[in-house]
Design a protein around this motif. Structure first.
Motif, mmCIF file in Angstrom:
data_model
loop_
_atom_site.group_PDB
_atom_site.id
_atom_site.type_symbol
_atom_site.label_atom_id
_atom_site.label_comp_id
_atom_site.label_asym_id
_atom_site.label_seq_id
_atom_site.Cartn_x
_atom_site.Cartn_y
_atom_site.Cartn_z
ATOM 1 N N GLU A 1 0.817 -1.188 0.061
ATOM 2 C CA GLU A 1 -0.149 -0.195 -0.233
ATOM 3 C C GLU A 1 0.947 1.389 0.012
ATOM 4 O O GLU A 1 0.519 2.252 -0.536
ATOM 5 C CB GLU A 1 -1.012 0.171 1.237
ATOM 6 C CG GLU A 1 -1.805 -1.151 1.217
ATOM 7 C CD GLU A 1 -1.546 -2.433 1.747
ATOM 8 O OE1 GLU A 1 -0.541 -2.507 2.628
ATOM 9 O OE2 GLU A 1 -1.817 -3.513 1.413
ATOM 10 N N ASP B 1 3.957 1.568 -1.176
ATOM 11 C CA ASP B 1 4.555 1.671 -2.580
ATOM 12 C C ASP B 1 3.570 2.331 -3.632
ATOM 13 O O ASP B 1 3.560 3.135 -4.332
ATOM 14 C CB ASP B 1 4.965 0.400 -2.975
ATOM 15 C CG ASP B 1 6.203 0.007 -2.291
ATOM 16 O OD1 ASP B 1 6.955 0.938 -1.468
ATOM 17 O OD2 ASP B 1 6.621 -1.342 -2.287
ATOM 18 N N ALA C 1 0.831 3.952 -2.702
ATOM 19 C CA ALA C 1 0.592 5.500 -2.768
ATOM 20 C C ALA C 1 1.582 6.382 -3.225
ATOM 21 O O ALA C 1 1.159 7.406 -3.905
ATOM 22 C CB ALA C 1 0.464 5.559 -0.951
ATOM 23 N N VAL C 2 2.845 6.062 -3.249
ATOM 24 C CA VAL C 2 3.964 6.740 -3.709
ATOM 25 C C VAL C 2 3.731 6.853 -5.288
ATOM 26 O O VAL C 2 3.786 7.869 -5.844
ATOM 27 C CB VAL C 2 5.309 6.318 -3.261
ATOM 28 C CG1 VAL C 2 6.340 6.905 -4.041
ATOM 29 C CG2 VAL C 2 5.570 6.525 -1.764
ATOM 30 N N GLN D 1 1.271 6.204 -7.098
ATOM 31 C CA GLN D 1 -0.046 6.874 -7.323
ATOM 32 C C GLN D 1 0.227 8.525 -7.501
ATOM 33 O O GLN D 1 -0.428 8.971 -8.185
ATOM 34 C CB GLN D 1 -1.087 6.530 -6.631
ATOM 35 C CG GLN D 1 -2.577 7.090 -7.086
ATOM 36 C CD GLN D 1 -3.061 6.637 -8.428
ATOM 37 O OE1 GLN D 1 -2.944 5.328 -8.533
ATOM 38 N NE2 GLN D 1 -3.262 7.454 -9.276
ATOM 39 N N PHE D 2 0.909 8.908 -6.351
ATOM 40 C CA PHE D 2 1.195 10.291 -6.404
ATOM 41 C C PHE D 2 1.997 10.846 -7.353
ATOM 42 O O PHE D 2 1.867 11.862 -8.137
ATOM 43 C CB PHE D 2 1.865 10.488 -4.820
ATOM 44 C CG PHE D 2 2.200 12.149 -4.736
ATOM 45 C CD1 PHE D 2 1.390 13.053 -4.543
ATOM 46 C CD2 PHE D 2 3.542 12.475 -4.748
ATOM 47 C CE1 PHE D 2 1.751 14.314 -4.119
ATOM 48 C CE2 PHE D 2 4.085 13.664 -4.715
ATOM 49 C CZ PHE D 2 3.216 14.766 -4.234
ATOM 50 N N LYS D 3 3.013 9.820 -7.827
ATOM 51 C CA LYS D 3 4.031 10.410 -8.876
ATOM 52 C C LYS D 3 3.009 10.404 -10.215
ATOM 53 O O LYS D 3 3.093 11.364 -11.070
ATOM 54 C CB LYS D 3 4.975 9.282 -9.191
ATOM 55 C CG LYS D 3 6.016 9.690 -7.987
ATOM 56 C CD LYS D 3 7.014 8.610 -8.278
ATOM 57 C CE LYS D 3 8.101 8.873 -7.058
ATOM 58 N NZ LYS D 3 9.205 7.781 -7.188
ATOM 59 N N TYR D 4 2.248 9.513 -10.566
ATOM 60 C CA TYR D 4 1.484 9.190 -11.626
ATOM 61 C C TYR D 4 0.354 10.517 -11.744
ATOM 62 O O TYR D 4 0.112 11.057 -12.600
ATOM 63 C CB TYR D 4 0.355 7.909 -11.489
ATOM 64 C CG TYR D 4 -0.393 7.656 -12.506
ATOM 65 C CD1 TYR D 4 -0.127 7.286 -13.838
ATOM 66 C CD2 TYR D 4 -1.722 8.096 -12.475
ATOM 67 C CE1 TYR D 4 -0.898 7.062 -14.857
ATOM 68 C CE2 TYR D 4 -2.615 7.832 -13.470
ATOM 69 C CZ TYR D 4 -2.160 7.672 -14.779
ATOM 70 O OH TYR D 4 -3.123 7.070 -15.721
ATOM 71 N N ASP D 5 -0.268 10.761 -10.572
ATOM 72 C CA ASP D 5 -0.920 12.096 -10.582
ATOM 73 C C ASP D 5 -0.264 13.200 -10.854
ATOM 74 O O ASP D 5 -0.767 14.177 -11.617
ATOM 75 C CB ASP D 5 -1.750 12.166 -9.198
ATOM 76 C CG ASP D 5 -2.592 11.209 -8.667
ATOM 77 O OD1 ASP D 5 -3.117 10.412 -10.024
ATOM 78 O OD2 ASP D 5 -3.003 11.044 -7.689
ATOM 79 N N GLN D 6 0.993 13.323 -10.522
ATOM 80 C CA GLN D 6 1.778 14.530 -10.707
ATOM 81 C C GLN D 6 2.040 14.462 -12.193
ATOM 82 O O GLN D 6 2.016 15.496 -12.916
ATOM 83 C CB GLN D 6 2.949 14.440 -9.772
ATOM 84 C CG GLN D 6 3.042 15.016 -8.631
ATOM 85 C CD GLN D 6 4.384 15.089 -7.994
ATOM 86 O OE1 GLN D 6 5.077 14.046 -8.179
ATOM 87 N NE2 GLN D 6 4.477 16.012 -7.084
#
Length: 170
Positions: free
Chosen positions: A134, A136, A138-139, A141-146
């Protein structure tokens, strides 16, 4: 640390503790920074750094099958450090040492133990707790959103990150 007799010569001080051939002792002394010009000098005439080297040499050429060294790299120049590392790598007995000199430790140590919260730990025997997926996710997903919000992001980078996320979810 051994108290040395200041009335003896450097050579007498080393020779009296070793069964090694004279040439071997000379090689070790020269490599660690006490070449032939030091042999006739009285121990009392040596500087502090030279005394440390002399004591280290006495230990190295002494009749021991286990060496315990505390920060043996202190007061040594680069050439002496290399010579000490070479000597210890080929030492026929056991060497236990403490050193904050990372390159020296990597060159010499075959096993590393460390103190953590006042306990001696063997890092090779410590169970590594894997990070939860979870975290990994989250990290990533954050990069993907950026990347998705950045108009200059490449499609390939976005797709590669999406594939990483999908693999972790599987």
């Amino acid at each position: 640390m051994t108290v040395l007799d200041g009335k003896q010569s450097v050579w007498q001080t080393v020779r009296q503790v070793s069964q090694l051939p004279d040439q071997t002792i000379r090689n070790v002394m020269g490599a660690l920074g006490l070449p032939a010009r030091f042999y006739p000098q009285l121990v009392s005439a040596l500087s502090g750094g030279e005394l440390v080297k002399l004591q280290l040499i006495r230990i190295l050429v002494g009749q021991y099958n286990v060496l315990m060294l505390d920060e043996p790299t202190n007061y040594l120049d680069v050439d002496a450090l290399d010579a000490l590392a070479d000597y210890l790598q080929n030492y026929p007995g056991t060497v236990i040492f403490v050193s904050h000199d990372e390159p020296f430790r990597q060159a010499v140590a075959t096993r590393v133990l460390q103190f953590e919260t006042h306990q001696l730990v063997d890092p090779d025997k410590v169970v590594k707790v894997p990070q939860p997926v979870e975290a990994d996710l989250a990290v990533l997903q954050f990069k993907y959103d950026q990347l998705m919000a950045d108009p200059t992001s490449s499609t390939a980078a976005i797709q590669a990150l999406r594939q990483q996320i999908d693999r972790l979810k599987a």
